[in-house]
Every structure is written in structure tokens, then in C-alpha cells.
Design an enzyme around this catalytic site. Structure first.
Site, PDB file in Angstrom:
ATOM      1  N   GLY A  21       0.838  -1.204   0.000  1.00 49.58           N
ATOM      2  CA  GLY A  21       0.000   0.000   0.000  1.00 49.58           C
ATOM      3  C   GLY A  21       0.865   1.243   0.000  1.00 49.58           C
ATOM      4  O   GLY A  21       2.061   1.176  -0.309  1.00 49.58           O
ATOM      5  N   ASN A  22       0.274   2.382   0.330  1.00 45.43           N
ATOM      6  CA  ASN A  22       1.049   3.627   0.423  1.00 45.43           C
ATOM      7  C   ASN A  22       0.357   4.575   1.407  1.00 45.43           C
ATOM      8  O   ASN A  22      -0.713   4.270   1.922  1.00 45.43           O
ATOM      9  CB  ASN A  22       1.230   4.256  -0.966  1.00 45.43           C
ATOM     10  CG  ASN A  22      -0.089   4.642  -1.597  1.00 45.43           C
ATOM     11  OD1 ASN A  22      -0.780   5.542  -1.135  1.00 45.43           O
ATOM     12  ND2 ASN A  22      -0.473   3.932  -2.666  1.00 45.43           N
ATOM     13  N   HIS A  23       0.987   5.721   1.655  1.00 45.93           N
ATOM     14  CA  HIS A  23       0.540   6.623   2.720  1.00 45.93           C
ATOM     15  C   HIS A  23      -0.576   7.584   2.321  1.00 45.93           C
ATOM     16  O   HIS A  23      -0.895   8.494   3.089  1.00 45.93           O
ATOM     17  CB  HIS A  23       1.719   7.447   3.237  1.00 45.93           C
ATOM     18  CG  HIS A  23       2.684   6.663   4.068  1.00 45.93           C
ATOM     19  ND1 HIS A  23       2.284   5.963   5.176  1.00 45.93           N
ATOM     20  CD2 HIS A  23       4.013   6.449   3.940  1.00 45.93           C
ATOM     21  CE1 HIS A  23       3.332   5.364   5.707  1.00 45.93           C
ATOM     22  NE2 HIS A  23       4.397   5.632   4.968  1.00 45.93           N
TER      23      HIS A  23
END
Ligand code: CTP
Ligand code: CA
Length: 216
Positions: A21-23
Site C-alpha cells: 500500500g502507500n501513505h
């Protein structure tokens, strides 16, 4: 007026308990949904996993997805019947080639995952865009910002691209404020100040609406 917005990150599963995933928080996309709805538009918000509640505005329909493939399917279904597309999602560029059916055990000292490229939602839908439709992209660059953003504008058939500045403290991921520059297909460039994401959304929506033929 009907608007399609993608927002938030995508989660690409590795096994039943892990993902890539990512932020991205989704805040910018949700703020845009609110701003468009406030301007009278009907909004389809296709959101990856976020901690945000579905926007309460009655003119915003929120569709929840996890992966880039799911986000593409939901966006592609809405794209033909919408006038404005805003691709605010931070789509994972790659996904694991295979998803393990059972939890991967800690065995060797190293583990290699093979990744394959995800569908480019904006570019794929961009190839179907009609002359009356308006497509907006986002770019977050760390170097050669304007050149890279202009290349994406052309490659993905955007009419406008929102360039996020990473140089300014307080802008981008994980903040409630943002500083953006709008680059348009005709060469126009508009630089905005650092402001709350809701105010940035208002600036972006006002600019888009001013570009639509029936609003001129
Ligand atoms: N985008 C998308 N689908 C993807 C990747 C990106 O719809 N699979 C959209 C984003 O929502 C954004 C724009 O394309 O509006 C630019 O995203 P970005 O990550 O900057 O572009 P990439 O083409 O993925 O290039 P790179 O990450 O290598 O800079
Ligand atoms: Ca990317």
C-alpha cells in the site's frame, strides 16, 4: 453535471494478511468530492481504503474498493456517463504476480516477491475520452516537476494536471494543507499558495468549472 473521482491508496494483496500500500489518506479526493457537490454536481467517489467516513453530502455516492483492478472496474463503469474525471487516487504501480492462498511463512533469510504492473486507470480511460469530457490528473514529483507533470498530462490525455509540491513543508501526503500548481493542456500554469486541502479543492473545482464549455 456528473463527476467521477478516484481517491485514496490501493491495497494489493500479498497473502491473506499482507498487502502493498502507500501513505495516501484520501483527504484531497474527498475534499474535491465535497467541493464539486457544493457546486451542484453529482459525484461518484471511488475510494481505496481510508480512515475517512463516506462524505455525508446527498449528491456524493461513495464506492469502496481495495485493489487497482477493482478501482479500474468501478471507474470504467462510471466514466462514460460522467462529464469530469478527477484521478486523485495514489494507485499502486505494481501488484504481486501471485497472491498466496495461505499466509507466507518466515523461512529463508531473504524473500523475493515478483510484481507486475497494474492497469493505469487514468491513461486507459483517457483513450476513451470524448471531446466534451474533461480529465484531471495529479502528479507528485520530487525532481523535474514541471517536465514530468507535462509528460503525464500528454500521455494520459489530461486537460489539466495538479502538481503537488513536495518542497514545501506542510504539503502532500499526511498533511491537512497542500500547495499546488495547475498545468493545463494549452500551456497555462497557475501557482497557488499553501492552504487547507478544502480551500485547495475549491481552487481546483473553480478552475475546472471555468474551463467547461457550457460554463464559460
Ligand atoms: N494513475 C492511475 N492509475 C495508475 C497510476 C496512476 O489512474 N495505475 C493516475 C493517478 O491517479 C494520477 C496520475 O495517474 O492522477 C499520475 O500518477 P503518477 O503515479 O504520478 O503517475 P505514473 O504514471 O504512475 O508515473 P510514476 O509513478 O512513475 O511517476
Ligand atoms: Ca505511480
Amino acid at each position: 453535471m456528473r463527476v467521477l473521482i478516484t481517491a485514496g491508496p490501493t491495497y494489493e494483496p500479498i497473502d491473506p494478511v499482507r498487502f502493498i500500500g502507500n501513505h495516501s489518506t484520501g483527504k484531497m479526493g474527498y475534499a474535491l468530492a465535497e467541493a464539486f457537490a457544493g457546486a451542484g454536481a453529482a459525484v461518484m467517489l471511488v475510494s481505496g481504503p481510508t480512515n475517512l467516513a463516506d462524505p455525508a453530502h446527498p449528491n456524493i455516492k461513495t464506492v469502496r474498493v481495495d485493489t487497482a483492478d477493482q478501482m479500474y472496474a468501478a471507474a470504467a463503469a462510471a466514466a462514460p456517463s460522467t462529464d469530469i474525471w478527477v484521478f486523485a487516487a495514489a494507485v499502486a504501480d505494481y501488484k504481486p504476480r501471485e497472491v498466496a492462498i495461505t499466509k507466507i511463512k518466515k523461512e529463508g533469510d531473504t524473500l523475493t516477491l515478483e510484481l507486475v504492473k497494474n492497469v493505469d486507470i487514468a491513461a486507459t480511460l483517457g483513450r476513451t475520452k470524448r471531446a466534451t469530457q474533461f480529465s484531471v490528473g495529479f502528479a507528485l514529483e520530487t525532481n523535474n516537476e514541471e517536465v514530468n507533470a507535462r509528460e503525464k498530462l500528454a500521455r494520459k490525455h489530461f486537460d489539466l494536471i495538479v502538481l503537488n509540491s513536495l518542497r514545501d513543508p506542510g504539503a502532500g501526503f499526511r498533511h491537512d494543507t497542500n500547495k499546488v500548481t495547475l498545468l493545463e493542456a494549452d500551456g497555462q500554469m497557475t501557482i497557488f499558495e499553501l492552504k487547507p486541502k478544502a480551500a485547495v479543492a475549491e481552487d481546483i473545482v473553480r478552475t475546472i468549472l471555468a474551463r467547461l464549455p457550457h460554463h464559460a
